[in-house]
Design an enzyme around this catalytic site. Structure first.
Site, PDB file in Angstrom:
ATOM      1  N   ASP A 110       0.798  -1.235   0.000  1.00  0.00           N
ATOM      2  CA  ASP A 110       0.000   0.000   0.000  1.00  0.00           C
ATOM      3  C   ASP A 110       0.832   1.289   0.000  1.00  0.00           C
ATOM      4  O   ASP A 110       0.352   2.328   0.404  1.00  0.00           O
ATOM      5  CB  ASP A 110      -1.003   0.000   1.168  1.00  0.00           C
ATOM      6  CG  ASP A 110      -0.359   0.358   2.497  1.00  0.00           C
ATOM      7  OD1 ASP A 110       0.838   0.072   2.672  1.00  0.00           O
ATOM      8  OD2 ASP A 110      -1.057   0.936   3.344  1.00  0.00           O
ATOM      9  N   GLU A 111       2.080   1.187  -0.456  1.00  0.00           N
ATOM     10  CA  GLU A 111       2.922   2.386  -0.494  1.00  0.00           C
ATOM     11  C   GLU A 111       3.728   2.469  -1.784  1.00  0.00           C
ATOM     12  O   GLU A 111       4.207   1.448  -2.279  1.00  0.00           O
ATOM     13  CB  GLU A 111       3.949   2.340   0.641  1.00  0.00           C
ATOM     14  CG  GLU A 111       3.388   2.628   2.002  1.00  0.00           C
ATOM     15  CD  GLU A 111       4.470   2.466   3.061  1.00  0.00           C
ATOM     16  OE1 GLU A 111       5.490   3.167   2.974  1.00  0.00           O
ATOM     17  OE2 GLU A 111       4.287   1.630   3.949  1.00  0.00           O
TER      18      GLU A 111
END
Ligand code: TTP
Ligand code: CA
Length: 363
Positions: A110-111
């Site tokens: 998620d980054e």
């Protein structure tokens, strides 16, 4: 040359996806749990939404403890495949805002980092506008919020994105870097873990500003040349590492438990084929081929073993993966008489497939 870099971190990612999938969860505490191999006893918290965090629930905490902190919270099992699919779509959105495909770096589920130096003409006000567009696009297409950090390098962008969370945006211009870091506790510096943090504390270094003011030689004496030099630079807000697509270390993989511990060929190969199909689907949707196939098995005594095969050229397609996976699995079966508990298959050394259209664009 000055760079402008965005770091995007999705807010309470797994729990946010669960909220999106079931709007009735919206005002409740939601805890996503990674249950241990089979059964619900002894699981750990993967993540939780912000309502649950207010009760003190944290990632990696035993689910039992989370339950005692907030008995009325909704506990859900991890749905990794769903999150991976959402992640792939989010990453496509993010990638589209980077200067080019090569100026994009996906660092976790998620980054990601995006270099936007060209797109914003090295102007931080224009960068703010791009940051807002990123947030807008992710919200519109995936109904999820994220936090954005913008800075002159990856280190500052990464630290900026966690400055205001959730749904935040923090911009740190080059001349603001010093103030941004100065009073922060030293363990907030990205890359400093518990051990280094404690060592620094013993040296009476509590803030990043104090670390930046340290004598490099003193740090080298304590931490060694590489680490000591890095500490000094990082605390001064300097980070030259480039934003690059990590194709070499990038992998696509799936792992799953067998229904029971077994050495039964039919059961093992059925699961293996299923996992290989999933991997191929993902590789195809990302339009990548691979050079390496890696297989991991966990035996009934929890011992783990890994084997891999690397081709001299990139390959793709279901048949070659099935065939290779089966060959490697036969070796595992041959070499051990232990029952198998979990099996996993990954491909790495990924290469972007160059389609006809993009080939034309080269000329
Ligand atoms: P994080 O970005 O660390 O956390 P988050 O997105 O849930 O929350 P935040 O708003 O603070 O960014 O991790 C991303 C996902 O990775 C998270 O949703 C679940 C998973 N994860 C685990 O499974 N175990 C862990 O210990 C952590 C930290 C994360
Ligand atoms: Ca996150």
């Amino acid at each position: 040359m000055e760079r402008v870099i965005i770091h995007v971190d999705m807010d309470y990612f797994y729990a946010a996806i669960e909220e999106r999938e079931d709007p009735s969860l919206k005002d409740k505490a939601v805890v996503v749990c990674m249950y241990s191999n089979r059964g619900e006893e002894g699981g750990a918290v993967s993540t939780s939404n912000y309502i649950a965090r207010e009760a003190g629930i944290r990632s990696a905490m035993p689910c039992k403890q989370a339950k005692s902190l907030k008995p009325d919270a909704v506990f859900l099992p991890v749905r990794k495949e769903l999150y991976e699919n959402v992640s792939a779509r989010v990453m496509d959105i993010l990638r589209s805002h980077a200067d080019s495909e090569e100026n994009f770096e996906n660092i976790s589920i998620d980054e990601a980092f995006l270099e936007i130096s060209q797109n914003c003409g090295r102007d931080f006000e224009k960068a703010r506008y791009i940051g807002m567009r990123v947030k807008h696009d992710v919200l519109e297409h995936e109904k999820l919020t994220c936090s954005v950090g913008i800075g002159p390098n990856k280190l500052i962008a990464k630290m900026a994105s966690s400055f205001r969370k959730p749904d935040g945006m923090t911009i740190v211009k080059p001349d603001e870097v010093r103030d941004f870091l100065n009073d922060m506790p030293v363990n907030r510096l990205w890359g400093i873990g518990k051990v280094t943090g404690e060592k620094l504390k013993k040296m009476s270094i509590e803030t990043i500003g104090q670390l930046a003011a340290c004598d490099t030689q003193e740090l080298i004496a304590e931490f060694g040349k590489k680490r000591g030099t890095w500490l000094k630079k990082a605390a001064s807000g300097i980070d030259e590492s480039p934003v690059t697509e990590r194709t070499a270390t990038d992998q696509i993989g799936r792992m799953a438990s067998l229904k029971e511990d077994t050495r039964n060929d039919d059961m093992i190969f059925a699961l293996l084929d299923e996992l290989a199909d999933d991997v191929i689907k993902k590789a195809e949707s990302r339009k990548v081929s691979f050079r390496t196939v890696i297989m991991t098995v966990i035996f009934s005594n929890f011992r783990m073993a890994t084997k891999s095969r690397t081709f001299s050229h990139a390959v793709s397609g279901k048949d070659i993966l099935h065939e290779t996976a089966r060959e490697i699995m036969l070796q595992f079966l041959h070499e051990s008489n232990m029952d198998f508990r979990r099996i996993g298959i990954r491909v790495s050394n990924l290469q972007q497939d160059v389609g006809q259209k993009s080939l034309l664009e080269y000329f």
